[in-house]
Design an enzyme around this catalytic site. Sequence first.
Site, PDB file in Angstrom:
ATOM      1  N   ASP A 151       0.831  -1.202   0.000  1.00 31.83           N
ATOM      2  CA  ASP A 151       0.000   0.000   0.000  1.00 31.83           C
ATOM      3  C   ASP A 151       0.870   1.258   0.000  1.00 31.83           C
ATOM      4  O   ASP A 151       0.522   2.258   0.621  1.00 31.83           O
ATOM      5  CB  ASP A 151      -0.936  -0.016   1.212  1.00 31.83           C
ATOM      6  N   CYS A 208     -26.019 -12.580  -2.401  1.00 29.17           N
ATOM      7  CA  CYS A 208     -25.846 -11.981  -1.073  1.00 29.17           C
ATOM      8  C   CYS A 208     -25.598 -10.480  -1.189  1.00 29.17           C
ATOM      9  O   CYS A 208     -24.838 -10.017  -2.037  1.00 29.17           O
ATOM     10  CB  CYS A 208     -24.674 -12.642  -0.353  1.00 29.17           C
TER      11      CYS A 208
END
Length: 370
Positions: A151, A208
């Site tokens: 990151d 879902c």
Amino acid sequence: MAGQTPERRAERPAAPGAPDFATKEAIRARAFEMGFDAAGFAKAGAPPADGANLAAFLGGGRHGDMTWLAETFARRADPQALWPEARTVIALGVNYGPAEDPRALQGRADRGAVSVYARNRDYHDVVKKRVKRLARWIVETRGGEVKVFVDTAPVMEKPLAARAGIGWQGKHTNLVSRTFGSWLFLAEVFTTLALPPDAPETDLCGSCNRCAEACPTDALAEPYRMNAARCLSYVTIEHKGAIAADLRPALGNRIYGCDDCLAACPWNKFSRPTAEAAFQARPDLDAPRLAELAGLDDAAFRRAFAGTPIKRTGRDRLLRNVLIAIGNSGDAALLSVVRPRLEDESPLVREAAQWAFGRLSGAPGPASQG
């Protein structure tokens, strides 16, 4: 060479032009030995869809004031734009699963809810050291050149991890793993070695929609499309200014991040709590008292949060969040900790204190009068 074993030295290199499965599996095994919980391989080039999805995200203004996403678009959209020599991306995951559902803390009005990832050591520091060790071992034993990322560069980690087969991007836009649910820290090794890719993971979200249903601000109104400007993780961590009035009640007692969409994912039933001590909750960050946090000056803030992700946000933004949580608590006894912040040196903190004072007393804070 360092890190080699006699067995690995005895392996024969792949014939020219043949897929080098031996090197790939040796790297994967070494990654597991070093404490990674998932490892997959993908070609460094990105499909056009990655850039198109990022462009749509930016074009819709869903990135809030994270201007660096637009500034680094060209390099972010394709790993080979970041490093043209890269042939393979090794995607790595580290489990940081919590011992309990983090949403259980939301009913405790006198305590602050801190995102699971931020309750102890900064994962960037912990994981990057591990990635560097793995990369060094690859160069020493297998050759090639490497670059490592945690990151820390314009890398689209989640699409890469999905192509490398360690999970899929769920409807909440985060990675979902069959084994670890929604609780994986991601890292990458870019290498000039041409290694056989793994098969991408299948999207198993199906019908879902629990992540969207769990979101307190409707930031996931469209499946697979996050509106970061409404996401409480963005609002409490990345956003530098005052928090929009319509979002403040939704914060509840969340003072740093939000895990609701992650915690709601049914695939978490297969996850297990992290065994990494650095990612297990510190007692003082598991359920910190709002009253104590509201009294922190800058020096005390730095001492309390040294080595954690929270330190990066700074004292003023944290206190902004804490005061909004206090305003949401409904506990008038906390007015005693709000009053001193009405005279705080930070305009951001003063404004949040005035809002909290009004919520708990029904009257505007003294600093806001006149």
